[in-house]
Design a protein around this motif. Sequence first.
Motif, PDB file in Angstrom:
ATOM      1  N   VAL A  96      52.248  10.366  51.548  1.00 29.89           N
ATOM      2  CA  VAL A  96      53.970  10.358  52.572  1.00 29.89           C
ATOM      3  C   VAL A  96      54.591  11.572  52.119  1.00 29.89           C
ATOM      4  O   VAL A  96      55.603  11.399  50.292  1.00 29.89           O
ATOM      5  N   GLU A  97      54.626  13.224  52.519  1.00 31.14           N
ATOM      6  CA  GLU A  97      55.006  14.477  51.913  1.00 31.14           C
ATOM      7  C   GLU A  97      57.199  13.745  51.271  1.00 31.14           C
ATOM      8  O   GLU A  97      56.817  14.232  50.152  1.00 31.14           O
ATOM      9  N   SER A  98      57.139  13.300  52.346  1.00 36.18           N
ATOM     10  CA  SER A  98      58.843  12.398  52.295  1.00 36.18           C
ATOM     11  C   SER A  98      58.834  11.707  50.705  1.00 36.18           C
ATOM     12  O   SER A  98      60.214  11.485  50.540  1.00 36.18           O
ATOM     13  N   GLN A  99      57.744  10.911  50.725  1.00 36.59           N
ATOM     14  CA  GLN A  99      58.601   9.697  49.777  1.00 36.59           C
ATOM     15  C   GLN A  99      57.889  10.351  47.925  1.00 36.59           C
ATOM     16  O   GLN A  99      58.314   9.989  46.796  1.00 36.59           O
ATOM     17  N   VAL A 100      56.459  11.454  47.850  1.00 36.81           N
ATOM     18  CA  VAL A 100      56.812  12.252  46.955  1.00 36.81           C
ATOM     19  C   VAL A 100      57.532  12.783  47.070  1.00 36.81           C
ATOM     20  O   VAL A 100      58.042  12.682  45.467  1.00 36.81           O
ATOM     21  N   LEU A 101      58.387  13.856  47.523  1.00 36.31           N
ATOM     22  CA  LEU A 101      59.416  14.489  47.416  1.00 36.31           C
ATOM     23  C   LEU A 101      60.550  14.125  46.948  1.00 36.31           C
ATOM     24  O   LEU A 101      61.800  14.459  45.909  1.00 36.31           O
ATOM     25  N   GLU A 102      60.709  12.426  47.235  1.00 36.67           N
ATOM     26  CA  GLU A 102      61.939  11.599  46.505  1.00 36.67           C
ATOM     27  C   GLU A 102      61.769  11.753  45.174  1.00 36.67           C
ATOM     28  O   GLU A 102      62.549  11.301  44.358  1.00 36.67           O
ATOM     29  N   ARG A 103      60.790  11.163  45.219  1.00 33.86           N
ATOM     30  CA  ARG A 103      59.814  10.115  43.979  1.00 33.86           C
ATOM     31  C   ARG A 103      59.887  11.397  42.779  1.00 33.86           C
ATOM     32  O   ARG A 103      60.815  11.011  41.388  1.00 33.86           O
ATOM     33  N   PHE A 104      59.546  12.711  42.950  1.00 32.20           N
ATOM     34  CA  PHE A 104      60.145  13.654  42.446  1.00 32.20           C
ATOM     35  C   PHE A 104      61.138  14.456  42.084  1.00 32.20           C
ATOM     36  O   PHE A 104      61.651  14.917  40.847  1.00 32.20           O
ATOM     37  N   GLY A 105      61.690  14.014  42.852  1.00 31.34           N
ATOM     38  CA  GLY A 105      63.665  15.043  43.036  1.00 31.34           C
ATOM     39  C   GLY A 105      63.892  13.962  42.284  1.00 31.34           C
ATOM     40  O   GLY A 105      65.329  14.581  41.719  1.00 31.34           O
ATOM     41  N   GLN A 106      63.913  12.211  42.111  1.00 29.03           N
ATOM     42  CA  GLN A 106      64.669  12.142  40.472  1.00 29.03           C
ATOM     43  C   GLN A 106      64.649  12.433  39.302  1.00 29.03           C
ATOM     44  O   GLN A 106      65.071  12.098  38.941  1.00 29.03           O
ATOM     45  N   THR A 107      63.468  13.246  38.968  1.00 29.49           N
ATOM     46  CA  THR A 107      62.760  13.728  38.155  1.00 29.49           C
ATOM     47  C   THR A 107      63.507  14.908  37.725  1.00 29.49           C
ATOM     48  O   THR A 107      63.485  15.808  36.924  1.00 29.49           O
ATOM     49  N   GLY A 108      64.232  15.517  38.712  1.00 33.61           N
ATOM     50  CA  GLY A 108      65.019  17.089  39.081  1.00 33.61           C
ATOM     51  C   GLY A 108      63.756  18.341  38.990  1.00 33.61           C
ATOM     52  O   GLY A 108      64.531  19.254  39.359  1.00 33.61           O
ATOM     53  N   ILE A 109      62.974  17.800  39.684  1.00 34.26           N
ATOM     54  CA  ILE A 109      61.703  18.484  40.117  1.00 34.26           C
ATOM     55  C   ILE A 109      62.222  18.515  41.586  1.00 34.26           C
ATOM     56  O   ILE A 109      62.714  18.304  42.480  1.00 34.26           O
ATOM     57  N   PRO A 110      62.629  20.351  42.457  1.00 34.49           N
ATOM     58  CA  PRO A 110      63.773  20.551  43.532  1.00 34.49           C
ATOM     59  C   PRO A 110      62.196  20.942  44.249  1.00 34.49           C
ATOM     60  O   PRO A 110      61.237  20.762  43.971  1.00 34.49           O
ATOM     61  N   ALA A 111      62.300  20.424  46.104  1.00 35.32           N
ATOM     62  CA  ALA A 111      61.242  20.261  46.657  1.00 35.32           C
ATOM     63  C   ALA A 111      60.521  22.371  46.251  1.00 35.32           C
ATOM     64  O   ALA A 111      59.332  21.754  47.053  1.00 35.32           O
ATOM     65  N   GLY A 112      61.030  22.765  46.180  1.00 36.58           N
ATOM     66  CA  GLY A 112      60.718  23.613  46.155  1.00 36.58           C
ATOM     67  C   GLY A 112      59.639  23.759  45.261  1.00 36.58           C
ATOM     68  O   GLY A 112      58.701  25.266  45.507  1.00 36.58           O
ATOM     69  N   ASN A 113      58.976  23.323  44.048  1.00 36.08           N
ATOM     70  CA  ASN A 113      58.265  23.194  43.485  1.00 36.08           C
ATOM     71  C   ASN A 113      56.975  22.594  43.950  1.00 36.08           C
ATOM     72  O   ASN A 113      56.084  22.068  42.734  1.00 36.08           O
ATOM     73  N   ILE A 114      57.399  21.855  45.214  1.00 38.17           N
ATOM     74  CA  ILE A 114      55.992  20.788  45.390  1.00 38.17           C
ATOM     75  C   ILE A 114      55.296  21.436  46.614  1.00 38.17           C
ATOM     76  O   ILE A 114      55.754  21.923  47.699  1.00 38.17           O
ATOM     77  N   THR A 115      53.909  21.020  46.596  1.00 38.73           N
ATOM     78  CA  THR A 115      53.468  21.931  47.632  1.00 38.73           C
ATOM     79  C   THR A 115      52.304  21.167  47.976  1.00 38.73           C
ATOM     80  O   THR A 115      51.643  20.309  47.047  1.00 38.73           O
TER      81      THR A 115
END
Length: 270
Positions: free
Chosen positions: A174-193
């Motif tokens: 689920v894309e939103s879950q992936v964004l949240e999980r990596f977001g908490q590590t400091g990875i911005p959403a723009g770095n995730i495709t």
Amino acid sequence: MNPNKALWEKGDFTRLAETMRESGAVLVEKIGITEGLKVLDLGCGDGTTAIPAAKAGAEVLGVDIARNLVEAGNKRVQSEGLTTCTFREGDATNLSELKDETFDLVISIFGAMFAPKPFDVAREMVRVTRPGGRIVMGNWIPGDPTLVAQILKISSAYTPPPPEGFVSPMLWGVESQVLERFGQTGIPAGNITFERDTYTFNAAFPPAEFLSRFRTYYGPTMNAFEAAEKNGKTDELQRELEALFVSQNQSSRENETSIPATFLRVTVRK
């Protein structure tokens, strides 16, 4: 014993991995694994992606929680004569034995998604990736109509409810879950495709034999049949899975199986 370790040591995933070799090699090429890259393959199994990556010239460490799969991977490396690929036991939620910013590329194809504590998994993958490096995950998608998502969906209907606090591995699809999980590590959403991709299981035997391998060697399906047997529903589960395997087989040859399965390919740039 760690329940996740017990699940993946329960059967013998190598008997399924044999049907995944071609797509593993294709995926390594798509990801762009080239000579000189330092690669970590998390949940590597017996080397479906790790060995093609090493053959492409990368220096590869495969980590898996299942001892039997690590042993099988190291045997494959020896038989292939590869000197740039090794396998070891480890837990994707805690890679404390690996130093920070070690790898150019961290890959996990249908591997780390099954580890508990997904936020810990994301943190560890990011931690061991060097600045400018990449993380690539292949994750099954919940509710997807193709093979593996449906096997897991059907199987879950026959097994007892998961323990309190259990987080479904399918949420990695689920894309939103992936964004949240990596977001908490400091990875911005723009770095995730994200990209929908296809993984094809190819076997030189009919769908009934392929299902038999899942029933005999794949931990989640083994658990489903054990639970179904206790409830007198073994035949029902067998029929439901047989119909799935037959309907999804795209091979035109009578005694062969070719079943494509859709997955979410996640690329994270650190």
